[in-house]
Design an enzyme around this catalytic site. Structure first.
Site, PDB file in Angstrom:
ATOM      1  N   HIS A 131      10.630  11.813  -7.524  1.00 24.03           N
ATOM      2  CA  HIS A 131       9.237  12.149  -7.238  1.00 24.03           C
ATOM      3  C   HIS A 131       8.739  13.260  -8.154  1.00 24.03           C
ATOM      4  O   HIS A 131       9.512  14.110  -8.609  1.00 24.03           O
ATOM      5  CB  HIS A 131       9.020  12.499  -5.753  1.00 24.03           C
ATOM      6  CG  HIS A 131       9.550  13.824  -5.318  1.00 24.03           C
ATOM      7  ND1 HIS A 131      10.588  13.965  -4.428  1.00 24.03           N
ATOM      8  CD2 HIS A 131       9.168  15.095  -5.621  1.00 24.03           C
ATOM      9  CE1 HIS A 131      10.812  15.248  -4.204  1.00 24.03           C
ATOM     10  NE2 HIS A 131       9.965  15.950  -4.928  1.00 24.03           N
ATOM     11  N   GLU A 136       5.871  10.265  -3.830  1.00 24.65           N
ATOM     12  CA  GLU A 136       7.151   9.652  -3.503  1.00 24.65           C
ATOM     13  C   GLU A 136       7.251   8.238  -4.078  1.00 24.65           C
ATOM     14  O   GLU A 136       6.260   7.661  -4.516  1.00 24.65           O
ATOM     15  CB  GLU A 136       7.320   9.613  -1.982  1.00 24.65           C
ATOM     16  CG  GLU A 136       7.301  10.971  -1.305  1.00 24.65           C
ATOM     17  CD  GLU A 136       8.562  11.793  -1.541  1.00 24.65           C
ATOM     18  OE1 GLU A 136       9.499  11.274  -2.174  1.00 24.65           O
ATOM     19  OE2 GLU A 136       8.604  12.951  -1.079  1.00 24.65           O
TER      20      GLU A 136
END
Length: 262
Positions: A131, A136
């Site tokens: 990330h 994410e």
């Protein structure tokens, strides 16, 4: 993509600082994109130690926790005050407001700030799952500033900054991947074996939203400063696939450094 291999955290900090210094000294009114966490600490210490003239510098931060007061020692507002803003006189500083009553409007407001202050150099760390910011795996590569729910792995990684697990925020505001990619130049720093898998994916993996950092493969001006442990899973041919530099002087001699990327 440039790769600068360093041996120690001190070397990483010095190299990162030199890159920032070059941008600050060569741009009339530069904008720096700031990161938090442990990755940039040494770089910020170098900025303080060298008393970098930041009087013309605007900063925009990558992210901030939701519902964590600015005065909380774990907020990124507090972090930036402690690391830089209380020590150096910046022209203007911006951090997302995670306490805003309307978080969607705050995201739009922050996108407006980014549009008005194009980032000359964005500092990034990299998460163990690849990330960047709080974007994410699975985040669309064209995403703007947005509200994200933190994954359990990210919350566990940040637990060391909090007294107990339930204190770790569940949501954050983050610059989107699309926002990050608008920066003219990107500096990504990585230290240690825990980052090795993510760095391998960044440098050798498929361009895929499954690993957010791989978006940087398509950016025209990225510098990765990493130690041997962070690069330990990369193939020996990695230097042939990217431009490996051996000193910060080599890096700064690259004619692209400090130029506007398309």
């Amino acid at each position: 993509m440039n790769i600068l291999v360093v041996k120690t955290p001190e070397e990483l900090a010095e190299a990162g600082y030199k890159l920032i210094e070059e941008v600050v000294k060569t741009k009339e009114n530069p904008t720096l994109g700031m990161a938090t966490g442990s990755s940039p600490l040494g770089i910020y210490a170098e900025m303080r130690k060298n008393k970098l003239d930041t009087s013309r510098v605007t900063t925009v931060n990558l992210d901030e926790y939701v519902n964590l007061p600015h005065e909380d020692k774990n907020s990124y507002h507090y972090f930036m005050q402690e690391q830089l803003f209380d020590h150096l006189p910046f022209k203007q500083t911006y951090v997302p407001n995670g306490m805003a009553s309307d978080l969607e409007e705050e995201c739009k407001r922050y996108e407006g700030i980014l549009a008005a202050n194009p980032v000359d150099l964005q500092i990034l760390g990299i998460g163990e799952n690849g990330h960047i910011g709080f974007n994410e795996p699975g985040t669309p590569f064209n995403s703007p500033t947005n509200i994200v729910e933190l994954t359990e792995s990210t919350r566990q990684a940040n637990l060391r900054f909090f007294e107990k697990e339930e204190d770790v925020p569940t949501h954050a505001i983050t610059m989107g991947i699309g926002s990050i990619m608008k920066a003219k130049q990107i500096l990504l720093v990585a230290m240690g074996s825990k980052k090795a898998e993510a760095v391998k994916e960044l440098l050798q993996g498929a361009y895929s939203e499954a690993c957010p950092a791989t978006v940087l493969q398509r950016h025209p001006n990225v510098t990765v400063i990493a130690d041997q442990e962070a690069l330990s899973l990369c193939s020996e041919a990695i230097a042939d696939e990217h431009r490996q530099v051996f000193t910060i002087s080599d890096l700064l001699s690259d004619s692209r450094v400090g130029e506007t990327a398309n």
